[in-house]
Design a protein around this motif. Structure first.
Motif, mmCIF file in Angstrom:
data_model
loop_
_atom_site.group_PDB
_atom_site.id
_atom_site.type_symbol
_atom_site.label_atom_id
_atom_site.label_comp_id
_atom_site.label_asym_id
_atom_site.label_seq_id
_atom_site.Cartn_x
_atom_site.Cartn_y
_atom_site.Cartn_z
ATOM 1 N N SER A 90 0.842 -1.190 0.000
ATOM 2 C CA SER A 90 0.000 0.000 0.000
ATOM 3 C C SER A 90 0.879 1.242 0.000
ATOM 4 C CB SER A 90 -0.945 0.017 1.199
ATOM 5 O OG SER A 90 -0.240 0.277 2.384
ATOM 6 N N THR A 91 0.420 2.239 -0.720
ATOM 7 C CA THR A 91 1.076 3.545 -0.733
ATOM 8 C C THR A 91 -0.004 4.573 -0.448
ATOM 9 O OG1 THR A 91 2.709 2.822 -2.352
ATOM 10 C CG2 THR A 91 2.410 5.198 -2.103
ATOM 11 N N ASN A 92 0.143 5.274 0.657
ATOM 12 C CA ASN A 92 -0.844 6.269 1.055
ATOM 13 C C ASN A 92 -0.171 7.604 1.311
ATOM 14 O OD1 ASN A 92 -2.806 4.308 0.955
ATOM 15 N ND2 ASN A 92 -2.879 3.988 3.142
ATOM 16 N N LYS A 93 -0.864 8.652 0.925
ATOM 17 C CA LYS A 93 -0.383 10.010 1.154
ATOM 18 C C LYS A 93 -0.412 10.306 2.651
ATOM 19 C CE LYS A 93 -1.213 14.728 -0.509
ATOM 20 N NZ LYS A 93 0.172 15.070 -0.622
ATOM 21 N N LEU A 94 0.603 11.000 3.126
ATOM 22 C CA LEU A 94 0.668 11.394 4.531
ATOM 23 C C LEU A 94 -0.056 12.713 4.744
ATOM 24 C CD1 LEU A 94 4.349 10.709 5.634
ATOM 25 C CD2 LEU A 94 2.303 9.787 6.686
ATOM 26 N N LEU A 95 -1.022 12.729 5.638
ATOM 27 C CA LEU A 95 -1.676 13.973 6.012
ATOM 28 C C LEU A 95 -0.700 14.811 6.841
ATOM 29 C CD1 LEU A 95 -5.136 12.554 7.163
ATOM 30 C CD2 LEU A 95 -4.606 13.673 4.991
ATOM 31 N N LEU A 96 -0.891 16.118 6.847
ATOM 32 C CA LEU A 96 -0.022 17.016 7.592
ATOM 33 C C LEU A 96 0.063 16.623 9.063
ATOM 34 C CD1 LEU A 96 1.765 19.524 7.702
ATOM 35 C CD2 LEU A 96 -0.293 20.899 8.012
ATOM 36 N N LYS A 97 -1.072 16.291 9.684
ATOM 37 C CA LYS A 97 -1.086 15.884 11.094
ATOM 38 C C LYS A 97 -0.209 14.652 11.318
ATOM 39 C CE LYS A 97 -4.395 18.156 13.519
ATOM 40 N NZ LYS A 97 -4.280 18.631 14.876
ATOM 41 N N ALA A 98 -0.266 13.707 10.395
ATOM 42 C CA ALA A 98 0.546 12.493 10.517
ATOM 43 C C ALA A 98 2.030 12.843 10.394
ATOM 44 C CB ALA A 98 0.145 11.480 9.454
ATOM 45 N N LYS A 99 2.363 13.717 9.471
ATOM 46 C CA LYS A 99 3.763 14.147 9.304
ATOM 47 C C LYS A 99 4.307 14.769 10.580
ATOM 48 C CE LYS A 99 3.517 15.418 4.450
ATOM 49 N NZ LYS A 99 3.716 16.512 3.507
ATOM 50 N N GLU A 100 3.481 15.607 11.225
ATOM 51 C CA GLU A 100 3.902 16.285 12.454
ATOM 52 C C GLU A 100 4.186 15.291 13.577
ATOM 53 O OE1 GLU A 100 0.647 18.952 13.148
ATOM 54 O OE2 GLU A 100 1.295 20.353 11.576
ATOM 55 N N LEU A 101 3.516 14.153 13.568
ATOM 56 C CA LEU A 101 3.691 13.150 14.611
ATOM 57 C C LEU A 101 4.924 12.275 14.409
ATOM 58 C CD1 LEU A 101 -0.063 12.217 14.875
ATOM 59 C CD2 LEU A 101 1.305 13.189 16.737
ATOM 60 N N LEU A 102 5.544 12.353 13.252
ATOM 61 C CA LEU A 102 6.696 11.509 12.955
ATOM 62 C C LEU A 102 7.931 11.877 13.766
ATOM 63 C CD1 LEU A 102 6.361 11.054 9.110
ATOM 64 C CD2 LEU A 102 6.163 9.287 10.870
ATOM 65 N N GLY A 103 8.116 13.142 14.050
ATOM 66 C CA GLY A 103 9.301 13.548 14.800
ATOM 67 C C GLY A 103 10.538 13.548 13.927
ATOM 68 N N THR A 104 11.695 13.456 14.574
ATOM 69 C CA THR A 104 12.979 13.506 13.875
ATOM 70 C C THR A 104 13.250 12.195 13.166
ATOM 71 O OG1 THR A 104 13.786 14.974 15.608
ATOM 72 C CG2 THR A 104 15.435 13.980 14.163
ATOM 73 N N ARG A 105 13.603 12.304 11.895
ATOM 74 C CA ARG A 105 13.869 11.122 11.076
ATOM 75 C C ARG A 105 15.108 10.383 11.573
ATOM 76 N NH1 ARG A 105 11.693 9.549 6.286
ATOM 77 N NH2 ARG A 105 12.865 7.955 5.192
ATOM 78 N N GLY A 106 14.994 9.069 11.662
ATOM 79 C CA GLY A 106 16.115 8.226 12.055
ATOM 80 C C GLY A 106 16.737 7.569 10.831
ATOM 81 N N SER A 107 17.596 6.592 11.063
ATOM 82 C CA SER A 107 18.212 5.831 9.979
ATOM 83 C C SER A 107 17.158 5.001 9.271
ATOM 84 C CB SER A 107 19.296 4.906 10.519
ATOM 85 O OG SER A 107 20.299 5.661 11.149
ATOM 86 N N GLU A 108 17.385 4.703 8.010
ATOM 87 C CA GLU A 108 16.401 4.001 7.180
ATOM 88 C C GLU A 108 15.867 2.716 7.817
ATOM 89 O OE1 GLU A 108 15.228 5.208 3.784
ATOM 90 O OE2 GLU A 108 15.811 6.795 5.166
ATOM 91 N N GLY A 109 16.723 1.947 8.479
ATOM 92 C CA GLY A 109 16.298 0.678 9.070
ATOM 93 C C GLY A 109 15.694 0.795 10.456
ATOM 94 N N ASP A 110 15.763 1.983 11.052
ATOM 95 C CA ASP A 110 15.226 2.180 12.398
ATOM 96 C C ASP A 110 13.702 2.183 12.399
ATOM 97 O OD1 ASP A 110 17.804 2.467 13.312
ATOM 98 O OD2 ASP A 110 17.684 4.647 13.585
ATOM 99 N N LYS A 111 13.139 1.680 13.504
ATOM 100 C CA LYS A 111 11.683 1.760 13.677
ATOM 101 C C LYS A 111 11.306 3.206 13.970
ATOM 102 C CE LYS A 111 10.668 -2.929 15.149
ATOM 103 N NZ LYS A 111 9.997 -3.762 16.144
ATOM 104 N N VAL A 112 10.138 3.606 13.461
ATOM 105 C CA VAL A 112 9.640 4.968 13.668
ATOM 106 C C VAL A 112 9.146 5.131 15.103
ATOM 107 C CG1 VAL A 112 7.926 6.665 12.918
ATOM 108 C CG2 VAL A 112 9.062 5.216 11.223
ATOM 109 N N PHE A 113 8.515 4.094 15.646
ATOM 110 C CA PHE A 113 7.964 4.147 17.002
ATOM 111 C C PHE A 113 8.601 3.057 17.855
ATOM 112 C CE2 PHE A 113 4.655 5.666 14.114
ATOM 113 C CZ PHE A 113 4.408 6.925 14.646
ATOM 114 N N ARG A 114 9.009 3.411 19.046
ATOM 115 C CA ARG A 114 9.573 2.451 20.007
ATOM 116 C C ARG A 114 8.497 2.197 21.065
ATOM 117 N NH1 ARG A 114 14.785 1.986 18.629
ATOM 118 N NH2 ARG A 114 15.838 3.768 17.702
ATOM 119 N N LEU A 115 7.735 1.148 20.824
ATOM 120 C CA LEU A 115 6.563 0.862 21.653
ATOM 121 C C LEU A 115 6.808 -0.308 22.599
ATOM 122 C CD1 LEU A 115 3.905 1.241 18.837
ATOM 123 C CD2 LEU A 115 4.277 2.811 20.750
ATOM 124 N N PRO A 116 6.145 -0.267 23.777
ATOM 125 C CA PRO A 116 6.235 -1.410 24.689
ATOM 126 C C PRO A 116 5.390 -2.580 24.175
ATOM 127 C CG PRO A 116 4.747 0.256 25.574
ATOM 128 C CD PRO A 116 5.332 0.819 24.306
#
Length: 180
Positions: A90-116
């Motif tokens: 799937s390829t979906n456009k990112l809404l502005l609100k979603a972009k704002e929640l991403l934070g600082t970009r990490g390395s390509e292989g890093d997970k975007v969210f570090r969840l318990p």
């Protein structure tokens, strides 16, 4: 299997021949825009869960896809990934609100969210929702329902476009939101 056993002569009659299964619509808890705004303003015990849940509300991603989301899956304007449940791309456009929640970009292989662990996610989520004064049984999957309902009601998205955004393989899965 029982019907096949009758056809193959293994048994004379199916013990389930008088049973019928009816599908029942289940209640799907979702957040409307005012409730989403309340959550955004309310402190959460775990900022990563807050960020991931709100991101899911604005993208419609399942928890399994949020957990596995890596920076390589995100471009400036889109998320492109193979959904864990359906194995479809799937390829979906990112809404502005979603972009704002991403934070600082990490390395390509890093997970975007570090969840318990998942059990902690819903436990903390329930407390956060309660702290916001929202009296609904909200789970992480409710973010997906919220995305669908906001798209239909607020975004005037047609059912076929929503089907694609949700990654549903069948329109009947998407139509449950139209009934709501």
């Amino acid at each position: 299997a029982l019907n096949q056993a009758v056809k193959d002569g293994i048994i004379d009659n199916s013990p389930a021949r008088f049973l019928s299964i009816t599908m029942q619509d289940t209640e799907r808890a979702f957040l409307d825009l005012p409730e989403l705004a309340k959550l955004e303003k309310t402190e959460c015990k775990n900022q990563e869960i807050k960020r991931a849940f709100l991101f899911s509300c604005y993208t419609g991603l399942r928890l399994s896809d949020v957990i596995n989301l890596r920076w390589k899956d995100i471009s400036e304007e889109h998320i492109t990934l193979i959904q864990k449940k359906t194995k479809s791309m799937s390829t979906n456009k990112l809404l502005l609100k979603a972009k704002e929640l991403l934070g600082t970009r990490g390395s390509e292989g890093d997970k975007v969210f570090r969840l318990p662990e998942r059990t902690w996610i819903n436990k903390i989520l329930k407390q956060w929702v309660s702290d916001a004064g929202i009296n609904k049984d909200i789970t992480f999957h409710s973010a997906r329902h919220s995305f669908a309902m906001l798209g239909l009601v607020e975004g005037n998205i047609d059912i076929y476009t929503l089907k694609g955004l949700m990654g549903h393989s069948s329109i009947s899965s998407t139509q449950t939101y139209a009934k709501m």
